[in-house]
Design a protein around this motif. Structure first.
Motif, PDB file in Angstrom:
ATOM      1  N   THR A 323     -23.705   7.767   7.949  1.00 42.52           N
ATOM      2  CA  THR A 323     -24.475   6.548   7.712  1.00 42.52           C
ATOM      3  C   THR A 323     -24.111   5.966   6.350  1.00 42.52           C
ATOM      4  N   ALA A 324     -24.353   4.666   6.186  1.00 41.68           N
ATOM      5  CA  ALA A 324     -24.077   4.021   4.899  1.00 41.68           C
ATOM      6  C   ALA A 324     -24.885   4.672   3.789  1.00 41.68           C
ATOM      7  N   GLU A 325     -26.108   5.068   4.075  1.00 44.48           N
ATOM      8  CA  GLU A 325     -26.952   5.710   3.063  1.00 44.48           C
ATOM      9  C   GLU A 325     -26.340   7.026   2.597  1.00 44.48           C
ATOM     10  N   ASN A 326     -25.865   7.831   3.533  1.00 39.85           N
ATOM     11  CA  ASN A 326     -25.261   9.103   3.159  1.00 39.85           C
ATOM     12  C   ASN A 326     -23.943   8.897   2.422  1.00 39.85           C
ATOM     13  N   LEU A 327     -23.143   7.931   2.845  1.00 41.06           N
ATOM     14  CA  LEU A 327     -21.879   7.672   2.159  1.00 41.06           C
ATOM     15  C   LEU A 327     -22.101   7.162   0.752  1.00 41.06           C
ATOM     16  N   ALA A 328     -23.174   6.425   0.545  1.00 44.83           N
ATOM     17  CA  ALA A 328     -23.434   5.852  -0.779  1.00 44.83           C
ATOM     18  C   ALA A 328     -24.075   6.847  -1.736  1.00 44.83           C
ATOM     19  N   THR A 329     -24.901   7.740  -1.240  1.00 42.42           N
ATOM     20  CA  THR A 329     -25.750   8.542  -2.129  1.00 42.42           C
ATOM     21  C   THR A 329     -25.479  10.038  -2.106  1.00 42.42           C
ATOM     22  N   THR A 330     -24.570  10.510  -1.219  1.00 38.13           N
ATOM     23  CA  THR A 330     -24.289  11.944  -1.155  1.00 38.13           C
ATOM     24  C   THR A 330     -22.794  12.198  -1.303  1.00 38.13           C
ATOM     25  N   GLU A 331     -22.444  13.478  -1.382  1.00 30.24           N
ATOM     26  CA  GLU A 331     -21.037  13.887  -1.463  1.00 30.24           C
ATOM     27  C   GLU A 331     -20.492  14.315  -0.102  1.00 30.24           C
ATOM     28  N   GLY A 332     -21.254  14.058   0.953  1.00 28.84           N
ATOM     29  CA  GLY A 332     -20.821  14.451   2.285  1.00 28.84           C
ATOM     30  C   GLY A 332     -21.298  15.848   2.651  1.00 28.84           C
ATOM     31  N   ARG A 333     -20.785  16.332   3.772  1.00 27.81           N
ATOM     32  CA  ARG A 333     -21.179  17.646   4.279  1.00 27.81           C
ATOM     33  C   ARG A 333     -20.040  18.652   4.156  1.00 27.81           C
ATOM     34  N   PRO A 334     -20.363  19.929   4.078  1.00 25.20           N
ATOM     35  CA  PRO A 334     -19.299  20.948   4.055  1.00 25.20           C
ATOM     36  C   PRO A 334     -18.727  21.139   5.448  1.00 25.20           C
ATOM     37  N   PRO A 335     -17.470  21.572   5.551  1.00 31.52           N
ATOM     38  CA  PRO A 335     -16.900  21.869   6.861  1.00 31.52           C
ATOM     39  C   PRO A 335     -17.389  23.229   7.345  1.00 31.52           C
ATOM     40  N   GLU A 336     -17.078  23.523   8.585  1.00 34.14           N
ATOM     41  CA  GLU A 336     -17.363  24.852   9.110  1.00 34.14           C
ATOM     42  C   GLU A 336     -16.621  25.890   8.263  1.00 34.14           C
ATOM     43  N   GLY A 337     -17.311  26.920   7.858  1.00 30.53           N
ATOM     44  CA  GLY A 337     -16.681  27.963   7.051  1.00 30.53           C
ATOM     45  C   GLY A 337     -16.952  27.853   5.563  1.00 30.53           C
ATOM     46  N   MET A 338     -17.548  26.740   5.119  1.00 26.98           N
ATOM     47  CA  MET A 338     -17.918  26.605   3.711  1.00 26.98           C
ATOM     48  C   MET A 338     -19.431  26.766   3.594  1.00 26.98           C
TER      49      MET A 338
END
Length: 506
Positions: A323-338
C-alpha cells in the motif's frame, strides 16, 4: 519469485550461480556500459579466463585479494574470477584514501591489491606503494588472462567466508565484515523477490560496485536474467541520456538518488525524465514519507525503499504491490528466512543473509546475542502486517548517500586541531543526502574563529575521505552535557541545528 529464479537462488556458490545462468540464457545481455555489452555467456567465459590469469599470478583458493576499483565491466569480471577460484575478496570503496585503504589491507592480510591506476585525478598505484601493499596490480581496463584449463575445480560449498566488506560503524577504525557466498545470494534473493522484476527489465548500477549493494545487484541480475547499465561516474542531468538510450526501467540506490531524479523532473514538469522508467528502489538512508509521495505524484513511477547494512545486505524491502501508506512510512517486510526480533525497542536479526561476524573475534562476540541474533543498534517496531518501522539508531553513525560515516573518526581528527577545544560530529536530516555531516565545536579562549573551509582543508590534509568531510560547521560556547558522566547530549545538538545549515554551513 519465478520458479527459475527460485531454483537459481539455491545455488551453493556465486560461481555456480554465474555458470547456471550462463547455461540458461548465454546470449542475453547482463552488463551494459557506454557502447559495450556483455552477455551472460561472455561473463562466465571472461571470468574463467581472468581466473586463469590470476591463478598464474599465484592467487589460490583462500588467498585474500583486496580490490579498490570503480563500477566497470572489468570490476565485475574480476569479482567473478575470484569467485571461480574460491579466493577471499575484500572490496574497498574507490574514493577511500590512505587511512581506510591501509587499514583494510593490513587487517585483511591481503596478498594482492587491485587498483585502477590514476583515476579521477588520484594515483591509486602510488598510494598502494606508500602503504607497502603486496601484489599490487592495475585492473582498470586490462585484466590478467590465461587458458582456463589450468584452473582447479571451482569451490563446492558456499558457507566459507570469501568476502570481507568494510564498515565504519561507531568506531574510528573500519570493521571487517565477514560474508559467505550464501549470505550474499540470500541478500540478493530478498531484493529480487521484493521488487518483482522480470527478464524484460533493464536495471542500473550507479553506485560503487565495491559497496555490498554491488554483490546484491549482481545476484539479482543472475537470478532474473536481465541486464544492468553500469555508471563509472554518476551525475544528473549528464547520466539521463544513457538511461534513455538503454531504456532503463528501474533505477535508484539511496535517498539521494530519488531526490536527484525528482529535481530533474521538476525542471521539466509533464515530460518524463526517463520515459521507460517505472521503478525507483534503494535503501541505506532514511526516506522521508513526503519524498515518496512527491516521486510517485510528479514522476509517475513507483518507489520502493528497504533496510539493509553491510552486516546484512538486505533485511526488508518495500514491494510494488504494498500500500502507499506502507511504502511511504515503513521499510517493507522481511523475506522468508529473515527473522526480526524487537528487544527493548532494538532491532535484532537472524537468517542466512546475516554475516558471520567480524575479523575481530571480540567484535563478533559483542554483536550477537545468546540466541544468535545480530544486535543492530537500530530502534524500531513491526506493524501488524509485518512491516518494519525504524525510529532511530543507538549507533553513533551518520548515513550519507547510503555510506556509513563514523562520527568518532572525524571527532578524533578534529580534536588534534589547535583551534578546537572540544567537538561533536552529528548527522542532520538532509533531503538530498539522507543525512549531512555537521561538526559542532567549542574553541579555546582567544582562538581565531574556525570556518568550514578551514576545517575541511585540515581534514583533507589528514587523508580523510572526501565523502566524510563536514558540510556544516557550528560554533558554540559549550557543548550540552549530562550531569552525571558529562557526556555530550547529541540529541540536543540535532534539535538545535537540524532545521538547516548555519551561517557557516553548506
Amino acid at each position: 519469485m519465478t520458479d527459475t529464479a527460485h531454483a537459481l537462488g539455491a545455488s551453493r556458490t556465486l560461481w555456480e550461480l554465474i555458470d547456471r545462468r550462463a547455461t540458461l540464457t548465454p546470449d542475453r545481455p547482463v552488463l551494459i556500459q557506454d557502447d559495450r555489452r556483455l552477455t551472460f555467456g561472455e561473463l562466465r567465459d571472461g571470468c574463467e579466463r581472468v581466473a586463469a590469469g590470476l591463478y598464474g599470478m599465484g592467487v589460490r583458493p583462500g588467498t585474500v585479494v583486496a580490490w579498490q576499483l570503480p563500477t566497470r565491466i572489468e570490476t565485475v569480471l574480476l569479482t567473478g574470477a575470484l569467485a571461480r577460484i574460491g579466493a577471499v575478496q575484500s572490496p574497498v570503496i574507490p574514493f577511500y584514501r590512505d587511512r581506510e585503504v591501509g587499514f583494510a589491507v593490513r587487517e585483511s592480510k591481503a596478498e594482492f591489491l587491485a587498483v585502477p591506476g590514476e583515476w579521477r585525478g588520484f594515483d591509486h598505484t602510488a598510494m598502494a606503494g606508500r602503504l607497502g601493499a603486496r601484489g599490487v596490480f592495475e585492473a582498470y581496463d586490462t585484466l590478467p588472462a590465461d587458458d582456463p584449463s589450468v584452473l582447479p575445480p571451482p569451490p563446492a560449498e558456499g558457507t566459507s567466508v570469501r568476502w570481507i566488506y568494510w564498515t565504519s560503524g561507531t568506531t574510528s577504525d573500519p570493521k571487517g565484515v565477514l560474508h559467505t557466498d550464501r549470505s550474499l545470494i540470500a541478500g540478493g534473493s530478498c531484493l529480487a523477490h521484493a521488487l518483482r522484476l522480470t527478464p524484460e527489465d533493464v536495471g542500473s548500477i550507479a553506485f560503487p560496485f565495491a559497496h555490498i549493494g554491488g554483490a546484491d545487484y549482481l545476484v539479482m541480475l543472475l537470478l532474473y536474467g536481465f541486464p544492468a547499465v553500469l555508471f563509472e561516474k554518476f551525475a544528473l542531468p549528464d547520466a539521463l541520456e544513457t538511461y534513455r538510450k538503454h531504456g532503463v526501467t528501474t533505477a535508484g540506490g539511496s535517498t539521494a538518488f530519488y531526490s536527484m531524479f525528482l529535481a530533474e523532473q521538476r525542471r521539466r514538469p509533464g515530460e518524463p525524465v526517463v520515459p521507460t522508467l517505472r521503478l525507483l528502489a534503494g535503501g541505506g538512508a532514511a526516506k522521508p514519507p513526503e519524498l515518496y509521495h512527491a516521486v510517485v505524484r510528479e514522476m509517475g513511477v513507483q518507489l520502493t525503499h528497504g533496510y539493509g547494512m553491510t552486516e546484512v545486505p538486505m533485511i526488508t524491502m518495500g514491494s510494488p504491490d504494498d500500500t502507499a501508506e506502507n511504502l511511504a512510512t515503513t521499510e517493507g517486510r522481511p523475506p522468508e528466512g529473515m527473522e526480526i526480533r524487537i528487544v527493548d525497542g532494538e532491532v535484532r536479526l537472524r537468517g542466512e543473509a546475516v554475516c558471520q561476524g567480524y575479523l575481530d573475534p571480540d567484535q563478533t562476540a559483542a554483536v550477537f546475542d545468546t540466541d544468535g541474533f545480530l544486535i543492530t543498534g537500530d530502534l524500531g517496531h513491526l506493524t501488524p502486517s509485518g512491516h518494519l518501522v525504524l525510529t532511530g539508531r543507538l549507533k553513533d553513525v551518520i548515513i550519507r548517500k547510503g555510506e556509513n560515516i563514523s562520527a568518532k573518526e572525524i571527532e578524533d581528527l578534529l580534536h588534534e586541531h589547535p583551534g578546537v577545544g572540544d567537538v561533536a560530529v552529528i548527522g542532520l536530516p538532509d533531503a538530498d543526502r539522507g543525512e549531512r555531516v555537521c561538526a559542532v565545536i567549542e574553541q579555546p579562549p582567544a582562538a581565531p574563529p574556525l570556518t568550514l573551509a578551514a576545517v575541511t582543508a585540515y581534514l583533507r590534509g589528514t587523508g580523510l575521505a572526501t565523502h566524510k568531510l563536514p558540510e556544516q560547521l557550528e560554533r558554540v560556547e559549550a557543548l550540552p552535557r549530562n550531569e552525571t558522566l558529562r557526556k555530550v547530549l547529541k540529541y540536543k545538538l540535532r534539535e538545535r541545528f537540524g532545521a538547516g545549515a548555519g551561517a557557516d554551513g553548506g
